[in-house]
Design a protein around this motif. Structure first.
Motif, PDB file in Angstrom:
ATOM      1  N   LEU A   1       0.818  -1.212   0.000  1.00  0.00           N
ATOM      2  CA  LEU A   1       0.000   0.000   0.000  1.00  0.00           C
ATOM      3  C   LEU A   1       0.856   1.268   0.000  1.00  0.00           C
ATOM      4  N   GLN A   2       2.150   1.149   0.234  1.00  0.00           N
ATOM      5  CA  GLN A   2       3.030   2.318   0.295  1.00  0.00           C
ATOM      6  C   GLN A   2       3.453   2.817  -1.084  1.00  0.00           C
ATOM      7  N   TYR A   3       3.269   2.012  -2.119  1.00  0.00           N
ATOM      8  CA  TYR A   3       3.684   2.425  -3.457  1.00  0.00           C
ATOM      9  C   TYR A   3       2.652   3.358  -4.067  1.00  0.00           C
ATOM     10  N   ALA A   4       3.123   4.500  -4.575  1.00  0.00           N
ATOM     11  CA  ALA A   4       2.227   5.512  -5.127  1.00  0.00           C
ATOM     12  C   ALA A   4       1.621   5.060  -6.451  1.00  0.00           C
ATOM     13  N   GLN A   5       2.393   4.381  -7.284  1.00  0.00           N
ATOM     14  CA  GLN A   5       1.906   3.976  -8.610  1.00  0.00           C
ATOM     15  C   GLN A   5       1.910   2.462  -8.739  1.00  0.00           C
ATOM     16  N   TRP A   6       0.759   1.908  -9.030  1.00  0.00           N
ATOM     17  CA  TRP A   6       0.630   0.485  -9.308  1.00  0.00           C
ATOM     18  C   TRP A   6       0.439   0.308 -10.802  1.00  0.00           C
ATOM     19  N   TRP A   7       0.872  -0.850 -11.293  1.00  0.00           N
ATOM     20  CA  TRP A   7       0.664  -1.237 -12.683  1.00  0.00           C
ATOM     21  C   TRP A   7      -0.054  -2.572 -12.667  1.00  0.00           C
ATOM     22  N   LEU A   8      -1.078  -2.701 -13.483  1.00  0.00           N
ATOM     23  CA  LEU A   8      -1.894  -3.910 -13.521  1.00  0.00           C
ATOM     24  C   LEU A   8      -1.648  -4.637 -14.836  1.00  0.00           C
TER      25      LEU A   8
ATOM     26  N   ALA B   1       2.499  -2.075 -23.053  1.00  0.00           N
ATOM     27  CA  ALA B   1       1.195  -2.547 -23.514  1.00  0.00           C
ATOM     28  C   ALA B   1       0.687  -3.691 -22.648  1.00  0.00           C
ATOM     29  N   GLN B   2       1.583  -4.425 -22.022  1.00  0.00           N
ATOM     30  CA  GLN B   2       1.173  -5.521 -21.148  1.00  0.00           C
ATOM     31  C   GLN B   2       0.760  -5.031 -19.767  1.00  0.00           C
ATOM     32  N   TRP B   3       1.027  -3.769 -19.450  1.00  0.00           N
ATOM     33  CA  TRP B   3       0.764  -3.218 -18.128  1.00  0.00           C
ATOM     34  C   TRP B   3       0.010  -1.901 -18.251  1.00  0.00           C
ATOM     35  N   GLN B   4      -0.995  -1.716 -17.389  1.00  0.00           N
ATOM     36  CA  GLN B   4      -1.787  -0.501 -17.369  1.00  0.00           C
ATOM     37  C   GLN B   4      -1.603   0.172 -16.011  1.00  0.00           C
ATOM     38  N   PRO B   5      -1.526   1.510 -15.979  1.00  0.00           N
ATOM     39  CA  PRO B   5      -1.466   2.168 -14.669  1.00  0.00           C
ATOM     40  C   PRO B   5      -2.781   1.939 -13.919  1.00  0.00           C
ATOM     41  N   LEU B   6      -2.681   1.787 -12.619  1.00  0.00           N
ATOM     42  CA  LEU B   6      -3.854   1.541 -11.787  1.00  0.00           C
ATOM     43  C   LEU B   6      -3.806   2.504 -10.615  1.00  0.00           C
ATOM     44  N   GLU B   7      -4.857   3.283 -10.459  1.00  0.00           N
ATOM     45  CA  GLU B   7      -4.936   4.215  -9.334  1.00  0.00           C
ATOM     46  C   GLU B   7      -5.869   3.642  -8.283  1.00  0.00           C
ATOM     47  N   ILE B   8      -5.385   3.647  -7.048  1.00  0.00           N
ATOM     48  CA  ILE B   8      -6.238   3.245  -5.935  1.00  0.00           C
ATOM     49  C   ILE B   8      -6.438   4.463  -5.045  1.00  0.00           C
ATOM     50  N   ASP B   9      -7.615   4.559  -4.448  1.00  0.00           N
ATOM     51  CA  ASP B   9      -7.864   5.694  -3.564  1.00  0.00           C
ATOM     52  C   ASP B   9      -8.055   5.276  -2.108  1.00  0.00           C
TER      53      ASP B   9
ATOM     54  N   ILE C   1      -8.587  -3.190  -1.360  1.00  0.00           N
ATOM     55  CA  ILE C   1      -8.331  -1.863  -1.914  1.00  0.00           C
ATOM     56  C   ILE C   1      -9.549  -1.400  -2.708  1.00  0.00           C
ATOM     57  N   HIS C   2      -9.633  -0.103  -2.872  1.00  0.00           N
ATOM     58  CA  HIS C   2     -10.669   0.460  -3.722  1.00  0.00           C
ATOM     59  C   HIS C   2      -9.983   1.102  -4.917  1.00  0.00           C
ATOM     60  N   ILE C   3     -10.392   0.730  -6.108  1.00  0.00           N
ATOM     61  CA  ILE C   3      -9.830   1.276  -7.343  1.00  0.00           C
ATOM     62  C   ILE C   3     -10.551   2.589  -7.643  1.00  0.00           C
TER      63      ILE C   3
END
Length: 188
Positions: free
Chosen positions: A40-47, A60-68, A79-81
């Motif tokens: 949970l400490q990482y600011a940017q996740w990739w899905l 192209a194999q990875w998309q940015p993912l924002e969690i709030d 987590i909540h996306i």
């Protein structure tokens, strides 16, 4: 960071979205970090994007993912996306790996390694003065008592389970050469 500015080589898988939780867009996360809340400490996740073919390179194999939001729940994490408030929409994110940029991971002390650094290294045993190639570290696993390297290949093609105990069975790790030297009987 934009989707086009990251490559697969820069990313390290740190967890997986497993299933939906509730009806308001929350999902369960299986974290590979230790302790599990560190994810949970990482600011940017990739899905991971399963729609991208395996031949697709880079982002192209990875998309940015924002969690709030994210929190400990029961024995795991939820987590909540951001922007996802529906169970059916959240389900589209399930069974997908989560990665972060490796350079954002905390620096370790000398002699300490992340599992992803050890995977793929060649393992050579120096036992009773004989040098025997054992193959490659295909994965590591946690057993409770200590971590264990799963090593496969070598001249005999066997799979070996070698306790990852530096100073006892692990005599050296050379990331530059890509070799782990062990003191392990080739007959085991």
């Amino acid at each position: 960071m934009t989707e086009s500015s990251v490559t697969s080589d820069e990313l390290v898988t740190v967890g997986r979205i497993t299933s939906v939780y509730g009806v308001r867009g929350w999902v369960k996360v299986h974290s590979y970090t230790e302790p599990m809340e560190n994810i949970l400490q990482y600011a940017q996740w990739w899905l991971h994007n399963p729609a991208a073919s395996s031949a697709t390179k880079g982002s192209a194999q990875w998309q940015p993912l924002e969690i709030d939001a994210g929190k400990h729940h029961g024995k795991g994490l939820i987590i909540h996306i951001k922007g996802v408030d529906d169970r059916d929409v959240a389900a589209q994110f399930c069974q997908r790996d989560i990665a972060v940029i490796g350079g954002e991971m905390p620096q370790l002390e000398e002699g300490e390694y992340y599992w992803h650094q050890l995977q793929g290294l060649q393992v050579v045993s120096v036992f009773d003065g004989r040098e025997t190639p054992f193959g490659e570290v295909v994965r590591l696993m946690e057993t409770g008592a200590n971590d264990v390297m799963v090593v496969r290949g070598g001249s005999d093609g066997r799979e070996r389970l070698i306790p990852y105990l530096p100073g006892e069975y692990i005599t050296s790790v050379d990331l530059t050469r890509g070799v782990i030297t062990v003191d392990w009987d080739p007959e085991f």
